[in-house]
Scaffold this motif. Structure first.
Motif, mmCIF file in Angstrom:
data_model
loop_
_atom_site.group_PDB
_atom_site.id
_atom_site.type_symbol
_atom_site.label_atom_id
_atom_site.label_comp_id
_atom_site.label_asym_id
_atom_site.label_seq_id
_atom_site.Cartn_x
_atom_site.Cartn_y
_atom_site.Cartn_z
ATOM 1 N N GLU A 228 0.714 -1.191 0.179
ATOM 2 C CA GLU A 228 -0.022 0.197 0.213
ATOM 3 C C GLU A 228 0.967 1.344 -0.012
ATOM 4 O O GLU A 228 0.627 2.111 -0.637
ATOM 5 N N THR A 229 1.890 1.171 0.668
ATOM 6 C CA THR A 229 2.879 2.445 0.961
ATOM 7 C C THR A 229 3.708 2.599 -0.510
ATOM 8 O O THR A 229 3.500 3.688 -0.979
ATOM 9 N N ALA A 230 3.927 1.519 -0.973
ATOM 10 C CA ALA A 230 4.761 1.600 -2.387
ATOM 11 C C ALA A 230 3.783 2.322 -3.322
ATOM 12 O O ALA A 230 4.138 3.172 -3.979
ATOM 13 N N ASN A 231 2.736 1.863 -3.410
ATOM 14 C CA ASN A 231 1.554 2.322 -4.299
ATOM 15 C C ASN A 231 1.269 3.702 -4.088
ATOM 16 O O ASN A 231 1.179 4.709 -5.090
ATOM 17 N N ALA A 232 1.084 4.277 -2.811
ATOM 18 C CA ALA A 232 0.505 5.576 -2.453
ATOM 19 C C ALA A 232 1.748 6.342 -2.856
ATOM 20 O O ALA A 232 1.563 7.399 -3.314
ATOM 21 N N ARG A 233 3.039 6.066 -2.664
ATOM 22 C CA ARG A 233 4.073 6.756 -2.601
ATOM 23 C C ARG A 233 4.329 6.969 -4.375
ATOM 24 O O ARG A 233 4.834 8.505 -4.685
ATOM 25 N N ARG A 234 4.623 5.886 -4.998
ATOM 26 C CA ARG A 234 4.462 6.098 -6.439
ATOM 27 C C ARG A 234 3.442 7.042 -7.149
ATOM 28 O O ARG A 234 3.774 7.851 -7.769
ATOM 29 N N SER A 235 2.272 6.790 -6.462
ATOM 30 C CA SER A 235 1.087 7.825 -7.039
ATOM 31 C C SER A 235 1.415 9.148 -6.649
ATOM 32 O O SER A 235 1.229 10.274 -7.584
ATOM 33 N N GLU A 236 1.813 9.431 -5.505
ATOM 34 C CA GLU A 236 2.183 11.032 -5.049
ATOM 35 C C GLU A 236 3.221 11.496 -5.801
ATOM 36 O O GLU A 236 3.059 12.335 -6.377
ATOM 37 N N TRP A 237 4.149 10.891 -6.285
ATOM 38 C CA TRP A 237 5.280 11.319 -6.863
ATOM 39 C C TRP A 237 4.806 11.555 -8.376
ATOM 40 O O TRP A 237 5.027 12.703 -8.944
ATOM 41 N N LEU A 238 4.261 10.589 -9.029
ATOM 42 C CA LEU A 238 3.425 11.038 -10.400
ATOM 43 C C LEU A 238 2.516 12.122 -10.451
ATOM 44 O O LEU A 238 2.540 12.869 -11.564
ATOM 45 N N ARG A 239 1.729 11.844 -9.571
ATOM 46 C CA ARG A 239 0.601 13.200 -9.697
ATOM 47 C C ARG A 239 0.994 14.366 -9.043
ATOM 48 O O ARG A 239 0.555 15.399 -9.578
ATOM 49 N N VAL A 240 1.882 14.340 -8.103
ATOM 50 C CA VAL A 240 2.110 15.693 -7.326
ATOM 51 C C VAL A 240 3.338 16.505 -7.415
ATOM 52 O O VAL A 240 3.259 17.694 -7.747
ATOM 53 N N TYR A 241 4.339 15.895 -7.564
ATOM 54 C CA TYR A 241 5.646 16.461 -7.735
ATOM 55 C C TYR A 241 6.667 16.083 -8.767
ATOM 56 O O TYR A 241 7.721 16.710 -9.049
ATOM 57 N N ARG A 242 6.396 14.784 -9.740
ATOM 58 C CA ARG A 242 7.364 14.784 -10.637
ATOM 59 C C ARG A 242 7.771 15.756 -11.689
ATOM 60 O O ARG A 242 8.895 15.589 -12.119
ATOM 61 N N ASP A 243 6.855 16.481 -12.096
ATOM 62 C CA ASP A 243 7.193 17.447 -12.930
ATOM 63 C C ASP A 243 7.754 18.770 -12.283
ATOM 64 O O ASP A 243 8.009 19.752 -13.209
ATOM 65 N N THR A 244 7.986 18.967 -11.151
ATOM 66 C CA THR A 244 7.982 20.267 -10.430
ATOM 67 C C THR A 244 9.319 20.238 -9.564
ATOM 68 O O THR A 244 10.232 20.858 -9.529
ATOM 69 N N TRP A 245 9.336 19.121 -8.813
ATOM 70 C CA TRP A 245 10.719 18.821 -7.921
ATOM 71 C C TRP A 245 12.017 18.296 -8.614
ATOM 72 O O TRP A 245 11.928 17.572 -9.244
ATOM 73 N N GLY A 246 12.993 18.728 -8.219
ATOM 74 C CA GLY A 246 14.193 18.483 -8.750
ATOM 75 C C GLY A 246 15.291 18.486 -7.417
ATOM 76 O O GLY A 246 15.082 18.532 -6.398
ATOM 77 N N PHE A 247 16.800 18.088 -7.909
ATOM 78 C CA PHE A 247 17.624 18.178 -6.760
ATOM 79 C C PHE A 247 18.774 18.701 -7.098
ATOM 80 O O PHE A 247 19.337 18.410 -8.364
ATOM 81 N N VAL A 248 19.753 19.554 -6.551
ATOM 82 C CA VAL A 248 20.937 19.832 -6.864
ATOM 83 C C VAL A 248 21.976 19.720 -5.725
ATOM 84 O O VAL A 248 21.650 19.609 -4.336
ATOM 85 N N THR A 249 23.141 19.072 -6.133
ATOM 86 C CA THR A 249 24.227 18.975 -5.215
ATOM 87 C C THR A 249 25.469 19.953 -5.532
ATOM 88 O O THR A 249 25.795 20.215 -6.885
ATOM 89 N N LEU A 250 25.840 20.548 -4.669
ATOM 90 C CA LEU A 250 26.774 21.672 -4.750
ATOM 91 C C LEU A 250 28.177 21.159 -4.160
ATOM 92 O O LEU A 250 28.066 20.829 -2.940
ATOM 93 N N ILE A 251 29.274 21.555 -4.630
ATOM 94 C CA ILE A 251 30.515 21.880 -3.885
ATOM 95 C C ILE A 251 30.856 23.176 -3.413
ATOM 96 O O ILE A 251 30.865 24.025 -4.559
ATOM 97 N N LEU A 252 30.804 23.256 -2.249
ATOM 98 C CA LEU A 252 31.337 24.945 -2.073
ATOM 99 C C LEU A 252 32.578 25.137 -1.147
ATOM 100 O O LEU A 252 32.810 24.096 -0.602
ATOM 101 N N ARG A 253 33.200 26.240 -1.534
ATOM 102 C CA ARG A 253 34.378 26.782 -0.531
ATOM 103 C C ARG A 253 33.783 28.110 -0.153
ATOM 104 O O ARG A 253 32.914 28.957 -0.840
ATOM 105 N N ARG A 254 34.338 28.565 0.811
ATOM 106 C CA ARG A 254 34.095 29.833 1.600
ATOM 107 C C ARG A 254 34.802 30.988 0.637
ATOM 108 O O ARG A 254 35.877 30.676 0.114
ATOM 109 N N THR A 255 33.600 32.136 0.263
ATOM 110 C CA THR A 255 34.442 32.848 -0.457
ATOM 111 C C THR A 255 35.660 33.778 0.049
ATOM 112 O O THR A 255 36.635 33.853 -0.637
ATOM 113 N N ALA A 256 35.453 33.857 1.491
ATOM 114 C CA ALA A 256 36.580 34.749 1.996
ATOM 115 C C ALA A 256 36.467 33.864 3.418
ATOM 116 O O ALA A 256 35.659 34.339 4.156
ATOM 117 N N ASP A 257 37.622 33.284 3.856
ATOM 118 C CA ASP A 257 37.449 32.722 5.302
ATOM 119 C C ASP A 257 37.983 33.677 6.397
ATOM 120 O O ASP A 257 38.584 34.650 5.944
#
Ligand SMILES: C[S@@+](CC[C@H](N)C(=O)[O-])C[C@H]1O[C@@H](n2cnc3c(N)ncnc32)[C@H](O)[C@@H]1O
Length: 257
Positions: A228-257
């Motif tokens: 039930e959980t697998a079906n509900a989560r897949r449906s939420e993803w497809l219906r609610v946020y697949r087209d809008t949610w994304g993910f970014v990963t950044l590597i950062l350094r302090r601009t001035a320590d």
């Protein structure tokens, strides 16, 4: 996974069990494939004997990969999940890197290291600090001079629906997210925006693995709730946020320590 949303359950199946099963085939708990993780670690680790910290490490998958590719690297992971850390402990022993990994079971905000780190990771765990900028503030506390932060968090790829905001939390678009990070005193030295394929692979893998687990065990008392959980989560993803949610990963350094 995002902000604990994916682990909410309608009935009392063990949340940790659901998460562990769902991530069996995608041990990185974020929408990044193995090549992206490898490249980001290679760009983030400054030298072979670096000290690396992961705030919200889960099963320490990022650290285990770093330890395996850098035989002189030392790592510490912080997480509140006893089960995830126990899994990390077993995996580290199996891979022969246990002597270079220290695991701390506590809220990441309470972690007080004895020495600073050359790289601080926090991927998919910004909710532990209340958002991206508070996570960076915490990471900064643990950073050696000239150190780097590798941070992964959600973004909106398109204008989200109110339902998506309620379900996933409040994010910004990519440009606004990076602007905020820069205004906070950081310079991105590399980054990765999860591709459509990485985002889709992650969701299909989590909910497909959980569904398969349930279908393989029709007599298990947890199977109906898992399916039930697998079906509900897949449906939420497809219906609610697949087209809008994304993910970014950044590597950062302090601009001035
Ligand atoms: C989506 S998982 C990401 C795990 C890992 N960073 C990865 O990419 O595979 C989020 C992790 O944050 C942990 N977490 C949540 N709240 C926390 C807190 N206050 N302190 C430390 N860890 C926390 C959870 O237990 C979970 O392991």
């Amino acid at each position: 996974m995002r902000s604990g949303r994916a682990l909410r359950q309608a009935a009392p199946v063990d949340r940790e069990l659901i998460s562990r099963i769902a991530h069996t085939d995608h041990p990185i708990k974020a929408p990044l494939d193995d090549g992206s993780v490898r490249r980001l670690l290679a760009r983030g680790i400054p030298r072979d004997d670096a000290r690396v910290l992961d705030l919200g490490c889960g099963t320490a998958e990022w650290l285990l990969r770093a330890l395996q590719t850098h035989p002189r690297l030392h790592a510490e992971g912080v997480d509140i999940s006893e089960q995830a850390l126990a899994q990390a402990d077993r995996a580290a022993s199996r891979l022969g890197v246990r002597d270079r990994l220290v695991l701390h079971q506590r809220p990441a905000a309470d972690f007080t290291p004895t020495e600073p780190f050359d790289l601080v990771l926090s991927v998919g765990a910004a909710h532990a600090f209340g958002g991206l900028l508070p996570t960076l503030a915490a990471a900064r506390e643990h950073l050696a001079p000239g150190g780097r932060v590798l941070i992964g968090d959600g973004i909106w790829e398109r204008e989200p629906s109110p339902e998506a905001v309620e379900m996933l939390g409040d994010f910004a678009d990519l440009a606004t997210t990076v602007d905020r990070v820069v205004a906070d005193g950081w310079t991105p030295v590399d980054g990765h925006v999860s591709t459509r394929r990485e985002l889709d692979d992650y969701e299909w893998s989590c909910w497909g693995t959980l569904a398969s687990w349930a279908l393989d065990r029709p007599a298990d008392p947890d199977a109906p709730q898992a399916l039930e959980t697998a079906n509900a989560r897949r449906s939420e993803w497809l219906r609610v946020y697949r087209d809008t949610w994304g993910f970014v990963t950044l590597i950062l350094r302090r601009t001035a320590d």
